[in-house]
Every structure is written in structure tokens, then in C-alpha cells.
Design a protein around this motif. Structure first.
Motif, short mmCIF file in Angstrom:
data_model
loop_
_atom_site.label_atom_id
_atom_site.label_comp_id
_atom_site.label_asym_id
_atom_site.label_seq_id
_atom_site.Cartn_x
_atom_site.Cartn_y
_atom_site.Cartn_z
N ARG A 146 11.47 25.19 -11.69
CA ARG A 146 12.09 24.16 -10.86
C ARG A 146 11.10 23.03 -10.61
N GLU A 147 9.84 23.39 -10.34
CA GLU A 147 8.83 22.36 -10.08
C GLU A 147 8.57 21.51 -11.31
N ARG A 148 8.49 22.16 -12.46
CA ARG A 148 8.02 21.47 -13.65
C ARG A 148 9.14 20.92 -14.52
N ASN A 149 10.38 21.14 -14.09
CA ASN A 149 11.49 20.56 -14.82
C ASN A 149 11.37 19.04 -14.79
N PRO A 150 11.31 18.39 -15.95
CA PRO A 150 11.07 16.95 -15.99
C PRO A 150 12.13 16.14 -15.26
N GLU A 151 13.38 16.62 -15.23
CA GLU A 151 14.44 15.86 -14.57
C GLU A 151 14.23 15.86 -13.06
N VAL A 152 13.79 17.00 -12.52
CA VAL A 152 13.51 17.08 -11.09
C VAL A 152 12.43 16.08 -10.71
N ILE A 153 11.34 16.11 -11.44
CA ILE A 153 10.21 15.23 -11.13
C ILE A 153 10.60 13.77 -11.32
N LYS A 154 11.36 13.49 -12.37
CA LYS A 154 11.77 12.11 -12.63
C LYS A 154 12.56 11.54 -11.46
N LEU A 155 13.54 12.30 -10.98
CA LEU A 155 14.37 11.81 -9.89
C LEU A 155 13.56 11.68 -8.60
N ALA A 156 12.68 12.65 -8.35
CA ALA A 156 11.86 12.60 -7.14
C ALA A 156 10.92 11.40 -7.17
N LYS A 157 10.33 11.14 -8.33
CA LYS A 157 9.41 10.00 -8.46
C LYS A 157 10.16 8.68 -8.30
N GLU A 158 11.33 8.58 -8.90
CA GLU A 158 12.11 7.35 -8.80
C GLU A 158 12.46 7.05 -7.35
N ARG A 159 12.87 8.08 -6.63
CA ARG A 159 13.24 7.88 -5.22
C ARG A 159 12.01 7.51 -4.39
N PHE A 160 10.87 8.15 -4.68
CA PHE A 160 9.65 7.88 -3.92
C PHE A 160 9.22 6.43 -4.13
N ILE A 161 9.30 5.95 -5.37
CA ILE A 161 8.92 4.57 -5.67
C ILE A 161 9.87 3.60 -4.97
N GLN A 162 11.16 3.94 -4.93
CA GLN A 162 12.11 3.07 -4.25
C GLN A 162 11.77 2.94 -2.77
N LEU A 163 11.27 4.02 -2.17
CA LEU A 163 10.97 4.02 -0.74
C LEU A 163 9.60 3.43 -0.43
N HIS A 164 8.60 3.70 -1.29
CA HIS A 164 7.21 3.35 -0.98
C HIS A 164 6.60 2.30 -1.90
N GLY A 165 7.26 2.00 -3.01
CA GLY A 165 6.74 0.98 -3.91
C GLY A 165 5.74 1.49 -4.93
N LYS A 166 5.20 2.69 -4.75
CA LYS A 166 4.23 3.25 -5.69
C LYS A 166 4.15 4.76 -5.48
N LEU A 167 3.43 5.45 -6.36
CA LEU A 167 3.26 6.90 -6.25
C LEU A 167 1.90 7.24 -5.64
N PHE A 168 1.90 8.18 -4.71
CA PHE A 168 0.64 8.68 -4.15
C PHE A 168 0.88 10.07 -3.57
N CYS A 169 -0.18 10.83 -3.39
CA CYS A 169 -0.09 12.19 -2.90
C CYS A 169 0.38 12.20 -1.44
N GLU A 170 1.36 13.01 -1.14
CA GLU A 170 1.90 13.08 0.21
C GLU A 170 0.96 13.81 1.17
N VAL A 171 -0.04 14.47 0.63
CA VAL A 171 -1.01 15.16 1.48
C VAL A 171 -2.23 14.29 1.74
N CYS A 172 -2.91 13.87 0.67
CA CYS A 172 -4.20 13.17 0.82
C CYS A 172 -4.13 11.69 0.46
#
Length: 289
Positions: A195-221
Motif C-alpha cells: 500500500r505504501e509503495r504502490n506508485p498510484e498511492v504516492i502519486k495522488l498523495a504527492k499531487e495533493r500535497f503540492i496543491q496544498l503546500h506548493g512543494k514537497l517536504f517531510c511532514e516530520v522534519c
């Protein structure tokens, strides 16, 4: 049934997304001609412009229901719909109308497409991925068919369960020494990692994150691969499933919200302890170190 895709600003859409108690919203426009594309009750989709400097296809991020069309002065619009215009206060809205359309508070008028049931999609929808044609040259919007509208709605509100039901990919997963020691058994671990490594899961999660934050970064650090590694780090991040498969009910489906985007180090630390640490727990450990 007909439907319509309207092009809007990220600022407008984000403001209304954060104020879900607004009953009716105004999709304003300079054109005051009567809006005859839709009739009451038909769907209206929001194609949101990219952040400044971000190139590429724009995404449909939500929908609403068409109620009516009105022609009003800026003053009348604010008095009638207030924050439903997608702005914090009257002064800001009047200034925006003046700058964008050269219209004063009491002079001239704007077209008002009044919508209800404002909803944000679970997933950003790139129309080219689902076979709906929408050229980048379209700056205001266009009508679409019922079939296209149903397709956008289906993908927009879907979970990712259907694309990760097959676990045959598990044979290709590289387990670590920590993973092998997982007390609930390799089968459930394998399901979790697929589930974690399924490329479709990650693709959709990344797309939504970029829409909200403008870029990708670690949610922890907050680690940003692009910032530290340059072009080679562009678009890279790992996805962590926040809800273990062992805790999911029979037939329960995964949502994009179940995926946290983290750097490699934090991802490994999340899996280091049993039961797995939450994102907030790992943040606390990092702060207290």
C-alpha cells in the motif's frame, strides 16, 4: 444533465475550502452576460490555477452545485454574499475587483454564478489522465458532458483501495531486518508496504500535497530533497501509510489522507518501533533530541 468546468484562482478556492460553513459561494466574473450553460442543480467543477511560476497541467480540485446567475454591483455582491465571494473583507474584495476588472464599488457590475454545496475532492484530478479534453488556453471555462462530469466526480471522491487490492507486488518488495521482525506476520506487513509503495498511492498523495503546500517536504522534519540535492531531488519523497493494515476493517478502503509524506530517515524511524510511531510522536522525539 450538463456540467461546467470553471477556471479559478488558487487563492479563491483555498479560502472557501477553509471556510466550509458558507452556504452559497459566488464564482464571480467580468462577463455579465447571462450564464445559460447550466440549469439549477447541475454540477460546476473548479479547475484551479497553478501557483505562480509552476508550469504544467492545472488540476480540478472540487465541485459545487449551480443555483442561479445574477448581475450585481460590487457593493451589492458583498452585501449579499459577504465571505462567499472568497475574500476576507469588503475592502479587500473591492480592491480586487478594481484591480482585476477596473470596476468600482458602485460603478459597473460583475457576473455572479451562485453555487451551493461547495466540496473539495479527495484527489486532484488532471483531466488528461481521465480522457477529458481541456486546453490550457481556456482561461474562463467550458461546458462538458454528463459522462465527463460523472468521471470527474468518481475519480475526485474515490479512495485508492481499488488500485491496491492486488498484493502480488509483495514479491518485489525488499524487506529490511526490522521489517522481517514485524510481530504481526509478514503477510500483513507485505500488505502494508505494498500500500505504501504502490506508485498510484504516492502519486495522488504527492499531487495533493503540492496543491496544498506548493512543494514537497517531510511532514516530520521538513526536509526538502530539492532544496538539499538540487535537480536530482526534484519530486522525491516517500509515502508512509499512517494506518496499519492490521487495524483496517474488512473491506475498508485507503484514502489519500492516510498517506503521510516523509523523508527516508523519518520513514525508517516510523517503522523502527512496534507499534509504529505516529507522525506527531516522531516529531516530539525529534524536538526533544
Amino acid at each position: 444533465m450538463k456540467a461546467y468546468i470553471g477556471v479559478t484562482t488558487r487563492e479563491w478556492f483555498t479560502y472557501l475550502s477553509d471556510n466550509k460553513d458558507i452556504q452559497e459561494v459566488n464564482f464571480w466574473r467580468k462577463n455579465t452576460d447571462n450564464f445559460n450553460v447550466l440549469t439549477k442543480g447541475e454540477p460546476f467543477f473548479f479547475l484551479v490555477k497553478n501557483e505562480k511560476g509552476v508550469k504544467g497541467e492545472r488540476a480540478v480540485l472540487g465541485k459545487a452545485t449551480f443555483e442561479r446567475f445574477e448581475k450585481l454591483t460590487v457593493n451589492e455582491v458583498w452585501d449579499k454574499y459577504s465571505n462567499g465571494n472568497g475574500d476576507e473583507n469588503r475592502e479587500s474584495f473591492v480592491k480586487r475587483m478594481n484591480e482585476m476588472f477596473d470596476i468600482g464599488e458602485y460603478t459597473g457590475a460583475i457576473g455572479c454564478i451562485i453555487l451551493s454545496d461547495f466540496q473539495v475532492f479527495n484527489n486532484p484530478i488532471y483531466l488528461s489522465n481521465i480522457g477529458v479534453e481541456f486546453k490550457n488556453s481556456v482561461v474562463s471555462g467550458k461546458g462538458i458532458t454528463e459522462k465527463e462530469a460523472n468521471l470527474i466526480t468518481e475519480y475526485g471522491f474515490s479512495t485508492i483501495g481499488d488500485v491496491i487490492r492486488k498484493f502480488t507486488e509483495g514479491e518485489r518488495i525488499g524487506f529490511t531486518e526490522d521489517d522481517e521482525g514485524f510481530p504481526e506476520g509478514k503477510i500483513k506487513l507485505m500488505q502494508h508496504l505494498v500500500r505504501e509503495r504502490n506508485p498510484e498511492v504516492i502519486k495522488l498523495a504527492k499531487e495533493r500535497f503540492i496543491q496544498l503546500h506548493g512543494k514537497l517536504f517531510c511532514e516530520v522534519c521538513n526536509f526538502d530533497f530539492r532544496e538539499h540535492y538540487g535537480d536530482i531531488g526534484e519530486g522525491y519523497i516517500e509515502g508512509h501509510h499512517t494506518k496499519p493494515v492490521s487495524e483496517m476493517g474488512e473491506g475498508e478502503e485507503t484514502k489519500v489522507d492516510d498517506i503521510a509524506l516523509v523523508c527516508s530517515n523519518c520513514h525508517r524511524m516510523l517503522h523502527r518501533k512496534r507499534p509504529w510511531l505516529s507522525i506527531n510522536q516522531l516529531k516530539e522525539l525529534l524536538v526533544n533530541c
